[in-house]
Design a protein around this motif. Sequence first.
Motif, PDB file in Angstrom:
ATOM      1  N   GLY A 100     -23.702 -11.321  31.992  1.00 44.42           N
ATOM      2  CA  GLY A 100     -23.904  -9.896  32.166  1.00 44.42           C
ATOM      3  C   GLY A 100     -24.207  -9.609  33.642  1.00 44.42           C
ATOM      4  O   GLY A 100     -24.231 -10.544  34.437  1.00 44.42           O
ATOM      5  N   PHE A 102     -22.162  -7.211  33.036  1.00 40.91           N
ATOM      6  CA  PHE A 102     -20.929  -6.959  32.303  1.00 40.91           C
ATOM      7  C   PHE A 102     -20.193  -8.273  32.117  1.00 40.91           C
ATOM      8  O   PHE A 102     -19.635  -8.829  33.059  1.00 40.91           O
ATOM      9  CB  PHE A 102     -20.033  -5.950  33.026  1.00 40.91           C
ATOM     10  CG  PHE A 102     -18.904  -5.440  32.167  1.00 40.91           C
ATOM     11  CD1 PHE A 102     -19.053  -4.281  31.423  1.00 40.91           C
ATOM     12  CD2 PHE A 102     -17.705  -6.138  32.057  1.00 40.91           C
ATOM     13  CE1 PHE A 102     -18.029  -3.814  30.599  1.00 40.91           C
ATOM     14  CE2 PHE A 102     -16.675  -5.688  31.248  1.00 40.91           C
ATOM     15  CZ  PHE A 102     -16.843  -4.522  30.505  1.00 40.91           C
ATOM     16  N   TYR A 167     -24.481  -2.760  40.507  1.00 41.09           N
ATOM     17  CA  TYR A 167     -24.643  -1.943  39.304  1.00 41.09           C
ATOM     18  C   TYR A 167     -25.752  -0.906  39.474  1.00 41.09           C
ATOM     19  O   TYR A 167     -26.803  -1.211  40.051  1.00 41.09           O
ATOM     20  CB  TYR A 167     -24.998  -2.827  38.109  1.00 41.09           C
ATOM     21  CG  TYR A 167     -23.887  -3.725  37.636  1.00 41.09           C
ATOM     22  CD1 TYR A 167     -23.001  -3.308  36.658  1.00 41.09           C
ATOM     23  CD2 TYR A 167     -23.731  -5.009  38.167  1.00 41.09           C
ATOM     24  CE1 TYR A 167     -21.982  -4.139  36.214  1.00 41.09           C
ATOM     25  CE2 TYR A 167     -22.721  -5.847  37.736  1.00 41.09           C
ATOM     26  CZ  TYR A 167     -21.841  -5.406  36.754  1.00 41.09           C
ATOM     27  OH  TYR A 167     -20.835  -6.236  36.317  1.00 41.09           O
ATOM     28  N   ILE A 198     -23.563   0.621  33.020  1.00 39.22           N
ATOM     29  CA  ILE A 198     -22.720  -0.054  32.029  1.00 39.22           C
ATOM     30  C   ILE A 198     -23.354  -1.401  31.686  1.00 39.22           C
ATOM     31  O   ILE A 198     -23.935  -2.070  32.555  1.00 39.22           O
ATOM     32  CB  ILE A 198     -21.273  -0.258  32.535  1.00 39.22           C
ATOM     33  CG1 ILE A 198     -21.243  -1.085  33.822  1.00 39.22           C
ATOM     34  CG2 ILE A 198     -20.585   1.089  32.745  1.00 39.22           C
ATOM     35  CD1 ILE A 198     -19.860  -1.531  34.252  1.00 39.22           C
ATOM     36  N   ASN A 200     -22.608  -4.979  29.077  1.00 36.05           N
ATOM     37  CA  ASN A 200     -21.792  -5.742  28.136  1.00 36.05           C
ATOM     38  C   ASN A 200     -22.244  -7.194  28.249  1.00 36.05           C
ATOM     39  O   ASN A 200     -21.824  -7.903  29.155  1.00 36.05           O
ATOM     40  CB  ASN A 200     -20.297  -5.610  28.468  1.00 36.05           C
ATOM     41  CG  ASN A 200     -19.415  -6.378  27.509  1.00 36.05           C
ATOM     42  OD1 ASN A 200     -19.723  -6.516  26.329  1.00 36.05           O
ATOM     43  ND2 ASN A 200     -18.298  -6.888  28.015  1.00 36.05           N
ATOM     44  N   ALA A 359     -18.707   1.127  27.429  1.00 44.69           N
ATOM     45  CA  ALA A 359     -19.785   0.245  27.873  1.00 44.69           C
ATOM     46  C   ALA A 359     -20.942   1.032  28.471  1.00 44.69           C
ATOM     47  O   ALA A 359     -21.901   0.445  28.964  1.00 44.69           O
ATOM     48  CB  ALA A 359     -19.255  -0.738  28.914  1.00 44.69           C
TER      49      ALA A 359
END
Length: 380
Positions: A100, A102, A167, A198, A200, A359
Amino acid sequence: MRGRNIGPAVLTAALATVAQPAVAADAVRAPFGKLADGTAIEKVTLTNDNGMSVTTMALGASVQSLSVPDRDGKRADVVLGYDTPAEYLADPQYFGATVGRFANRIDRGRFPLDGKQYQLEINDGPNSLHGGKQGFDKRVWEVASVESGPTASVTYRYVSADGEGGYPGTVTATATYSLGRDNALHVTYRATTDAPTIVNMSNHSYWNLAGATSDTGSMDDLLTIDASAFTPVSGTLIPTGEIRPVAGTPFDFRKPTRIGARVRDGSSEQLRYGHGYDHNFVIDGDAGTMRRMARVEDSGSGRVMEVWSAAPGLQFYSGNFLDGTTLGKGQHIYREGDALVFEPQLFPDAPNHPDFPSARLDPGETYTNSMIFKFSVADD
């Protein structure tokens, strides 16, 4: 013979003893070496009374080993990895890691959110992979809780700062591993944020059901994937946006199929792009509902693993980039096709495909991705 008079206190204690089940699974904390900078890494081993154990570690909230019996009751560690934490950083392969923010790839590391374009770290050709150069797999997580009982569990916690890897938003993530009597490893990822972002997350364990130090690879394993479609990719392994039926292609695993039967089919452009299988499968059934995604069987040992999750997709990777230069546990050389990766998750590059499951995570929401790895032995 006269009966013995049992007083109320004795009777209550006796009934309580009967009513309380024996501890089915233990969780034990221990040191697991240090990183090159001296940072100490803890490990937590979960063990049940049916011959299964799993060891996780704080570096990357990772699965370091998982031992299960074969058809003859012989136990073996079935996940690839290293013997020391420093090796996980020196030769990163995402062995057992929580990936992660993502998981998987984002095209050129760019994505739009609320009218702003974000640029992530590039670490996979032109793309961003598994959170960038310093993703969740390379972070030391806090051991937040450890519990024994009918189910043993460990929860790891990591706070990802706003701007980390490019991010937005400060994300608080947890990874919980639990083991009961049923020889199933339950993995649950959760995350919250203080700003739109986001997320994931998934697990990146490499599975060789013959054993992590076995001379037998995984290409003869029988694989079933419960998917009628997959997402084809470009030459840089970014989804094109198409949802393509698996029927009539090497990606049709709806019936048990030997993995090696088609992995070298050069007539498939998709297999050429991925150097084998490295693709997202669109799992049948309703996303958000826990359902079986895949089943893999090793005929030699008889071990069987089923993958269950409520995620919409499953990334199947056939270990194509293990090139013989990685020395794993016991100085065992890992080569192409030695192990398999099954990552329940959102679709790759989802932030750049409005038609894919979203996401996006907003403040006040909780991201959750739960998965189960169930182990058994095949009928003779």
